[in-house]
Design a protein around this motif. Structure first.
Motif, mmCIF file in Angstrom:
data_model
loop_
_atom_site.group_PDB
_atom_site.id
_atom_site.type_symbol
_atom_site.label_atom_id
_atom_site.label_comp_id
_atom_site.label_asym_id
_atom_site.label_seq_id
_atom_site.Cartn_x
_atom_site.Cartn_y
_atom_site.Cartn_z
ATOM 1 N N TRP A 399 36.012 -28.637 25.377
ATOM 2 C CA TRP A 399 34.747 -28.534 25.118
ATOM 3 C C TRP A 399 34.300 -28.552 23.753
ATOM 4 N N ALA A 400 33.614 -29.132 23.380
ATOM 5 C CA ALA A 400 32.894 -28.843 21.974
ATOM 6 C C ALA A 400 31.745 -28.354 21.461
ATOM 7 N N ARG A 401 31.325 -28.132 20.390
ATOM 8 C CA ARG A 401 29.585 -27.694 20.205
ATOM 9 C C ARG A 401 29.522 -27.580 18.536
ATOM 10 N N ILE A 402 28.667 -28.549 18.004
ATOM 11 C CA ILE A 402 28.357 -28.212 16.913
ATOM 12 C C ILE A 402 26.704 -28.432 16.256
ATOM 13 N N GLU A 403 26.832 -26.973 15.605
ATOM 14 C CA GLU A 403 25.415 -26.934 15.464
ATOM 15 C C GLU A 403 25.052 -26.105 13.573
ATOM 16 N N ASP A 404 24.240 -26.244 13.335
ATOM 17 C CA ASP A 404 23.516 -26.218 12.056
ATOM 18 C C ASP A 404 22.033 -25.434 12.070
ATOM 19 N N ASP A 405 22.050 -25.530 10.725
ATOM 20 C CA ASP A 405 21.149 -24.678 10.363
ATOM 21 C C ASP A 405 20.050 -25.827 9.698
ATOM 22 N N GLY A 406 19.434 -26.602 10.252
ATOM 23 C CA GLY A 406 18.670 -27.495 10.175
ATOM 24 C C GLY A 406 16.965 -27.666 10.112
ATOM 25 N N ILE A 407 16.492 -28.525 9.902
ATOM 26 C CA ILE A 407 15.401 -27.985 10.796
ATOM 27 C C ILE A 407 15.201 -28.823 12.176
ATOM 28 N N GLY A 408 15.470 -29.530 12.690
ATOM 29 C CA GLY A 408 15.874 -30.030 14.360
ATOM 30 C C GLY A 408 14.974 -31.269 14.070
ATOM 31 N N GLY A 409 14.512 -31.216 15.269
ATOM 32 C CA GLY A 409 13.262 -31.966 15.578
ATOM 33 C C GLY A 409 14.047 -33.444 16.085
ATOM 34 N N ALA A 410 15.374 -33.640 16.516
ATOM 35 C CA ALA A 410 16.006 -34.745 17.172
ATOM 36 C C ALA A 410 15.947 -34.863 18.496
ATOM 37 N N THR A 411 15.773 -36.162 19.010
ATOM 38 C CA THR A 411 15.540 -36.692 20.826
ATOM 39 C C THR A 411 16.270 -37.799 20.488
#
Length: 452
Positions: A399-411
């Protein structure tokens, strides 16, 4: 980090999940003494609690329909009713699975994966037409009806027990059978009491067995349905692998065309000019040759980086932890890396997880305004197989999880980079999930079965 498809572009908010959903029927026994007793106790509880719960739902339904014309208040009640139904189905599946161990997966709310109000409405519709939820509700309704009967039989058994002692305290020649309004001679009290007890116990045992049988029929998918689902999953995995390979080939072609190829063409032209000047102007020729040499080294560096993006040798030699450490060190966005692995997984699984993390960090560097990324990697115990209390030894989930504190909005766009990531994970039997509301943060999560 903002995970964007290739080529990059403005992306709306999204939450998507890709992965196999096959399950299998169970052959767990339902007629063991322990399960009969447990079923009887649960039915009694359902008779009391379930009756009240269904009463509340019917009240909410009636009130909601009655208030539909009053400023739409009824709509809110009907939406609440849908969540009450889901909660009842979730509890029923957990109850049946805890008692019989059929291998039922925990109920999860369905989601459209679309942002905004229309996405919320579609989520409500998808949840409303979810047949598995309605099957669970039907099973709970049957258990509640059986529970009411069980409670009645418990009262009958208690009356039978009291009949056994009536001859000792009777003041007349006739005694009444509790709950029936029928009177019998005192001499018949003991046989009647014994009969009440035997009949009551027999009915409770029969209902407990029948409840288990009906729960299996209603909640456990048939063998044909499981085989059909497995076939669909297999086809989806093959299609995902093909699409992932196609997306990867397109990316390599684009990187070669935009980076290495023009640089090599420039090297050739520079060497040609140097060849023309080498007799008349040796100093200029030397400068051109030096320029070509520099460009050649840059091309080699780009080719090496391109190869790392496909598969880094560190991953094969030293494992996922070392490869991710090198990847995080090269990332222009600061990365907090937390990898806890006790065993190596198969090369295909490690390569898929490495590829997803590398692409997510690359997208974050290119398109996000994130100040920091966080990468978590764990080995988890696999869920037990249907009808089994534990998963086979040596099997698990990477299991892997990648997080960021960016502006989001990906689809996820068909044919895009995120679609390629999802298909690559799907191709090795895993699941891929993206959450990226507008304004951030963005989270990418993958789970891939593995052996270690």
């Amino acid at each position: 980090m903002t995970t964007t498809p290739h080529p990059a572009g403005p992306l709306p908010a999204a939450s998507g999940r890709m992965g196999p959903t096959a399950s299998a029927p169970a052959r767990s026994r339902i007629a063991t003494p322990g399960r009969i007793a447990g079923s009887a106790l649960q039915l009694a509880a359902m008779g009391a609690i379930g009756s009240a719960y269904f009463g509340i739902m019917f009240a909410v339904l009636a009130t909601g329909i009655g208030l539909l014309v009053v400023f739409g208040i009824g709509i809110l009640l009907l939406i609440a009713l849908e969540y009450l139904l889901f909660a009842l189905g979730w509890v029923e599946v957990a109850r049946v699975e805890g008692l019989y161990g059929f291998g039922l997966a925990p109920r999860r709310p369905r989601t459209s994966g679309r942002p905004g109000f229309t996405g919320f409405l579609r989520t409500l519709w998808l949840q409303f037409i979810d047949l598995s939820m309605w099957r669970a509700v039907a099973s709970a309704a049957i258990a509640t009806v059986f529970g009411v009967i069980v409670l009645a039989q418990v009262r009958s058994i208690a009356a039978g027990i009291s009949m056994l002692f009536l001859p000792l305290t009777a003041t007349s020649d006739q005694v009444g059978i509790g709950g029936t309004g029928i009177s019998v001679p005192v001499a018949w009290a003991v046989p009647v009491g014994i009969g009440q007890i035997i009949i009551g116990v027999a009915i409770i045992i029969g209902l407990a067995w029948l409840a288990g049988l009906l729960a299996r029929v209603i909640l456990v998918p048939s063998r044909e349905a499981v085989l059909a689902e497995q076939a669909r999953t297999s086809q989806a995995q093959r299609a995902g692998a093909v699409r992932a390979a196609d997306v990867e080939r397109t990316r390599i072609e684009r990187d070669l065309h935009d980076g290495v190829q023009p640089r090599l063409v420039s090297v050739g032209m520079t060497l040609g000019l140097a060849q023309q000047k080498i007799d008349d102007d040796p100093e200029a020729a030397k400068a051109l040759i030096a320029e070509a040499h520099t460009s050649t080294k840059a091309a080699i560096t780009e080719l090496r980086q391109l190869a790392r993006g496909i598969h880094t040798s560190v991953l094969t030699d030293r494992g996922l932890d070392a490869a991710l450490s090198a990847l995080a060190a090269r990332s222009p966005v600061p990365v907090v890396l937390d990898v806890r692995l006790e065993h190596r997984c198969s090369p295909d699984v490690e390569a898929a997880v490495y590829f997803v993390i590398a692409e997510a960090l690359t997208n974050a560097a290119k398109h996000s305004r994130a100040a920091q990324c966080r990468v978590l990697v764990r080995q988890r115990v696999a869920e037990p197989a249907p009808g089994k209390s534990a998963a086979p030894a040596g099997t698990g989930i990477l299991w892997a999880r990648i997080e960021d504190d960016g502006i989001g909005g990906a689809t996820i766009v068909p044919g895009g980079g995120l679609d390629g990531l999802g298909n690559r994970v799907l191709g090795v039997g895993g699941t891929f999930r993206l959450e990226s509301p507008v304004g951030g943060p963005t989270t990418v999560e993958v789970s891939i079965p593995c052996a270690f």
